[in-house]
Enzyme design. Structure first.
Site, short mmCIF file in Angstrom:
data_model
loop_
_atom_site.label_atom_id
_atom_site.label_comp_id
_atom_site.label_asym_id
_atom_site.label_seq_id
_atom_site.Cartn_x
_atom_site.Cartn_y
_atom_site.Cartn_z
N ASP A 23 1.04 -1.18 -0.05
CA ASP A 23 0.19 0.24 0.34
C ASP A 23 1.00 1.36 0.27
OD1 ASP A 23 -1.73 2.20 0.82
OD2 ASP A 23 -3.11 0.50 1.96
N TYR B 213 -10.46 16.21 -2.13
CA TYR B 213 -9.84 14.73 -3.14
C TYR B 213 -9.72 16.03 -4.21
CZ TYR B 213 -9.60 12.26 -7.70
OH TYR B 213 -9.07 11.96 -9.23
#
Length: 250
Positions: free
Chosen positions: A57, A146
């Site tokens: 990750d 975002y």
């Protein structure tokens, strides 16, 4: 001599399409993703040739730190891993979603870039492709963090260009609009397949291969050419009007 590219988020969507496109063009692929089973499938698809997989990750700083010893110094990096979580108004958003986007879209990208950049500069060559978004330039309701992370990607790319002029290292921000055929909306809506499908109803979005072809084009330019930013959208997408709040008592 075979060139080596590190691709994050290589198990689906744009990252997977980019791995396939660049492998077909003769690159050695260092495919990074969270899902080891999908990485194994990709290695099998390529017949085990010119591919090395790393299950991790990008939010894991220690795992990123070990990459240098595993893969050496790549000729190119495609910082693709990222995503969105939630589309709520800012005051209704979950803090954990905000932090996940910052850690994935910003911190992971910065760590990976910082890991390989000094060696690229010392060698005098290399290309970094950051996968941003038109959301980094044009805000929309619910895009809050975002969009902010992709604005960071855009500005980070441009500031790297300012620092790296004359070093032989190139940096590009690839900014697609709506891209279907990925897990982006599925992740944004917490696995709700019907809500994710509604995003692309009645229109033709870009596909992962469209973005991969742009990345391949950037990487194929002669060494003296740096493409700073590539922003593109599906033909069915455009720009909306400014949001205006109307009050009955005015």
């Amino acid at each position: 001599m075979t060139q080596k590219v590190v691709i994050t988020g290589a198990t689906a969507g744009i990252g997977l399409a980019t791995a396939r496109t660049l492998h077909a063009a003769g690159w050695e692929i260092i495919a990074i993703g969270r899902r080891d089973d999908r990485l194994r499938d990709l290695a099998d698809e390529f017949g085990g040739e010119r591919i090395h997989t790393v299950a991790m990750d990008v939010r894991d700083g220690q795992a990123i730190g070990r990459l240098r010893a595993i893969v050496g110094v790549p000729d190119a990096i495609v910082n693709n891993a990222g995503g969105a979580r939630g589309l709520e108004r800012a005051d209704a958003a979950q803090l954990d979603d905000w932090l996940w986007m910052i850690e994935t879209n910003v911190i992971g990208l910065v760590r990976l870039t910082h890991l390989f950049l000094p060696d690229m500069v010392a060698r005098g060559s290399g290309t970094i492709v950051n996968v941003g978004s038109v959301a980094g330039e044009f805000p929309y309701p619910g895009g809050n963090v975002y969009g902010a992370t992709k604005a960071f990607v855009r500005q980070f790319t441009l500031n790297l260009r300012a620092d790296l002029a004359g070093t032989g290292v190139r940096v590009t921000d690839v900014e697609p609009g709506m891209v279907g055929g990925t897990e982006f909306s599925l992740t944004r809506f917490g696995g709700d397949e019907s809500r994710a499908a509604e995003v692309y109803e009645g229109m033709t979005p870009l596909g992962p291969d469209d973005v991969a072809e742009v990345i391949a084009f950037v990487l194929s330019r002669p060494a003296h050419v740096n493409i700073n930013t590539v922003a593109f959208m599906p033909t069915d997408q455009g720009f909306g009007p400014f949001k205006v709040a109307r009050h009955d008592d005015v």
